[in-house]
Scaffold this active site. Sequence first.
Site, PDB file in Angstrom:
ATOM      1  N   ASP A  33       0.831  -1.202   0.000  1.00 27.88           N
ATOM      2  CA  ASP A  33       0.000   0.000   0.000  1.00 27.88           C
ATOM      3  C   ASP A  33       0.865   1.253   0.000  1.00 27.88           C
ATOM      4  OD1 ASP A  33      -2.239  -1.416  -0.057  1.00 27.88           O
ATOM      5  OD2 ASP A  33      -3.033  -0.741   1.891  1.00 27.88           O
ATOM      6  N   GLU A 115     -36.978 -17.151  -1.454  1.00 29.89           N
ATOM      7  CA  GLU A 115     -35.538 -16.881  -1.541  1.00 29.89           C
ATOM      8  C   GLU A 115     -34.944 -16.688  -0.156  1.00 29.89           C
ATOM      9  OE1 GLU A 115     -35.575 -13.240  -3.819  1.00 29.89           O
ATOM     10  OE2 GLU A 115     -37.137 -14.083  -5.100  1.00 29.89           O
ATOM     11  N   LYS A 117     -33.182 -15.001   2.862  1.00 30.07           N
ATOM     12  CA  LYS A 117     -33.030 -13.596   3.238  1.00 30.07           C
ATOM     13  C   LYS A 117     -31.599 -13.424   3.736  1.00 30.07           C
ATOM     14  CE  LYS A 117     -35.199  -9.846   5.746  1.00 30.07           C
ATOM     15  NZ  LYS A 117     -34.077  -9.332   6.500  1.00 30.07           N
ATOM     16  N   GLU A 175     -28.098  -7.555  -2.059  1.00 29.45           N
ATOM     17  CA  GLU A 175     -27.623  -7.595  -0.681  1.00 29.45           C
ATOM     18  C   GLU A 175     -26.132  -7.880  -0.710  1.00 29.45           C
ATOM     19  OE1 GLU A 175     -29.859  -6.845   1.537  1.00 29.45           O
ATOM     20  OE2 GLU A 175     -29.095  -7.549   3.475  1.00 29.45           O
ATOM     21  N   CYS A 403     -33.235   9.978  37.262  1.00 23.35           N
ATOM     22  CA  CYS A 403     -33.104  11.415  37.551  1.00 23.35           C
ATOM     23  C   CYS A 403     -33.653  11.747  38.940  1.00 23.35           C
ATOM     24  CB  CYS A 403     -33.830  12.250  36.487  1.00 23.35           C
ATOM     25  SG  CYS A 403     -35.627  12.169  36.592  1.00 23.35           S
TER      26      CYS A 403
HETATM   27  S1  IVH Z   1     -36.948  -8.441  -1.117  1.00 26.63           S
HETATM   28  C1  IVH Z   1     -38.551  -4.704   0.860  1.00 26.63           C
HETATM   29  N1  IVH Z   1     -35.307 -10.408  -1.012  1.00 26.63           N
HETATM   30  O1  IVH Z   1     -34.031  -7.600   3.550  1.00 26.63           O
HETATM   31  C2  IVH Z   1     -38.391  -4.863  -0.554  1.00 26.63           C
HETATM   32  N2  IVH Z   1     -34.904  -8.607   0.468  1.00 26.63           N
HETATM   33  O2  IVH Z   1     -36.017  -6.429   5.427  1.00 26.63           O
HETATM   34  C3  IVH Z   1     -38.184  -6.241  -0.995  1.00 26.63           C
HETATM   35  N3  IVH Z   1     -32.946  -8.881   1.874  1.00 26.63           N
HETATM   36  O3  IVH Z   1     -33.854  -4.274   2.553  1.00 26.63           O
HETATM   37  C4  IVH Z   1     -37.037  -6.885  -0.388  1.00 26.63           C
HETATM   38  N4  IVH Z   1     -32.345 -10.841   1.114  1.00 26.63           N
HETATM   39  O4  IVH Z   1     -31.869  -5.700   2.047  1.00 26.63           O
HETATM   40  C5  IVH Z   1     -35.609  -9.215  -0.506  1.00 26.63           C
HETATM   41  N5  IVH Z   1     -33.975 -12.274  -1.080  1.00 26.63           N
HETATM   42  C6  IVH Z   1     -34.244 -11.082  -0.570  1.00 26.63           C
HETATM   43  C7  IVH Z   1     -33.460 -10.475   0.444  1.00 26.63           C
HETATM   44  C8  IVH Z   1     -33.837  -9.233   0.931  1.00 26.63           C
HETATM   45  C9  IVH Z   1     -32.059  -9.880   1.955  1.00 26.63           C
HETATM   46  C10 IVH Z   1     -32.935  -7.660   2.684  1.00 26.63           C
HETATM   47  C11 IVH Z   1     -33.025  -6.410   1.844  1.00 26.63           C
HETATM   48  C12 IVH Z   1     -34.166  -5.619   2.403  1.00 26.63           C
HETATM   49  C13 IVH Z   1     -34.372  -6.266   3.722  1.00 26.63           C
HETATM   50  C14 IVH Z   1     -35.819  -6.132   4.111  1.00 26.63           C
END
Ligand code: IVH
Length: 675
Positions: A33, A115, A117, A175, A403
């Site tokens: 670096d 899907e 999360k 994400e 307080c």
């Molecule tokens: S769909 C809300 N799909 O979860 C609009 N979200 O709590 C639709 N996330 O801000 C979101 N995996 O950052 C969706 N397969 C997935 C996801 C996902 C992670 C996150 C996303 C969102 C948050 C909502």
Amino acid sequence: MNNKIENRFKKKINILKKHNKSYFIHDKPQITDAEYDKIKKELQDLEKNYPFLKKIDSVENVIGAKPSNKFDKIKHLKPMLSLSNAFDEKDMNDYLKKIGNFLNIKNQIIELSCEPKIDGISATLIYENGILTKGLSRGDGTTGEDILENLKTISTIPKKINSKKIPNLIEIRCEIYISKRDFDKIKTKFANPRNAAGGSLRQKDPRQTSKIPLKYFAYGLGAIEPMFFQKQSEFLAKINEWGFSTNPLSKKITGLREIQKQHSVIDNLRSSLEYDIDGLVYKVNDLKLQERLGNTSNSPRWAIAYKFSAEKAFTEIKDIVIQVGRTGAITPVAKVEPVTVGGVVVSNATLHNEDEINRKDIRIGDTVKIQRAGDVIPQVVSVDLSKRKDKNRKFIFPSKCLCGAPTKKEISKSTKKEDAVRRCTKGYDCKFIAKEKLKHIVSKEAFNIDGLGKKVIEQLWDLNLIKEPADIFNLNYEKIIRLEGWGELSIKNLDKAINKSKKITLDKFIYSIGIRHIGQENAKILAEFFTSSDAFIEIFKREKRDEILKNLVELDGIGETQVESLDNFFSNSKNILITKNLKDQLIISNFNKKDKSGKFSSKKLMFTGGFENMSRSEAKSIAENNGGKVLGSISKKLDFLIVGNSKPTKKKIDQAKKLKIKIITEKEWNKILDR
Ligand code: IVH
């Protein structure tokens, strides 16, 4: 002479480009670096001394944007919402029923895209004619930060979509995460992979971002022009073809049985995955149905997150202390022997309130089960009585606030029952409440002041530099610069951020005041009602307040609880003074009502009876999305009464006729909507 310099410049710039490639693309740096920075500095000096070089190339172009202290804020093309949650089979069953009812397709099976999360940081990528032109963080959901340069360091994010047939504009929501294995290498610096990913993404220097190996999964569609897809599953398959990484565990499913099955299949796989997931997201697969379902204020109706059960661990309670929240709520907190729960070290866990402690018979010294789910504060679930020792003491819940003021439990007006939570009623006169209120004011959803977080508020409070919100806008920087951790640059940036935040919309202003029961959504409804800050401050006046409050009850979304809370808040002269002082520091813009130009722009509608091809909820949502307002009772203010064929109320129709309100039949309604 100039030629020589030009050649030297070009040569060095090419060297820099070469090293960028090895660093960012091949992930194999050839120099340290320090060596890189030396070349960079030489080039910057050359450019400074010989401005003509800028015409040839620019160092900034090569090294990426200058590490700025602040990211530019950019409004999202479409808001980035959050998801509502389900925790068990019953919640999911209710959800399926709810969407079926909304769409009025009760007996048909709705296909879902299921899907994982991903527990990371959301970002959005905008492609114009296939070229990645913008990359934003979620920000407050309405406005994000420009983190394009940092996102570009993730080599697997396509910078260009290589396909002939693509929409002119497409926004891909994704994400960003860091793999569990990569996190292991840097785990001393961050609490969990999610924080590490967030920290890395928000690095001011994109070169630093690339040091932590970030990955991503694309999961959703933001803006698109023209429309290109019919199904969520089709969207995922297509963008995967285009080179985006999509989650391989995504699956189309239908019905509660399959939902439950998939839930346990993935829950069992969870620990073996290379990334953290905290549940599954179920999305209505048909995009047309998604559009019909639309959004509530914070989350889409067409999706839900079905969370995995919370992670649990056993530990010992060392002590119990109380904390005071911004609304005066006194919360008991267990100080526990630090323990790792789902990858995060926990040393505090909430005990909720006095009744909970008694009900669960929790004592200091007890071994307890604690759980942590997502972002929720860790909580004490139960006591392991087999480990109880005689010396374990009961916690005597204090009747006074930290307080010193007495606390009280309120009686709910609707249920007539005593509230479980004890509260300090001193408002700004309690220094613990005041500090929390200040922390709320600077939070992301309110004034969103970069560089002024919770810790700084504590520091400036202790030094008597901030005692009430207005003080934020009159800081004594000469004093602050002498404090440890502050320098000229950070002061300059703080001043800039504070000045910028002076321009605020009416809804954010109302929300930031921190009136109990007035959250972001209520603040928006109030802002829409008052429209200007001058109209809003009429509520300060005793003689006007009653009349205003009476009108507020009529608003959809505002109930007695909110009205009572507003009345309480503004009956306190100190609150009025503090709010006024704050207002005097600001430039408050009027609330911009969304979608004024729709079919029902500024019209007031009411419904009676059911419709054949849409539910009442959908009808209401259509009216609102088209600029209309739906009222709950017939009055002179009403413009239209829409009468559905199924069991309309005769009395309402008669009343409407009497008041000469235009009546619209179901057939006419469908015609207006082109259905
Ligand atoms: S769909 C809300 N799909 O979860 C609009 N979200 O709590 C639709 N996330 O801000 C979101 N995996 O950052 C969706 N397969 C997935 C996801 C996902 C992670 C996150 C996303 C969102 C948050 C909502």
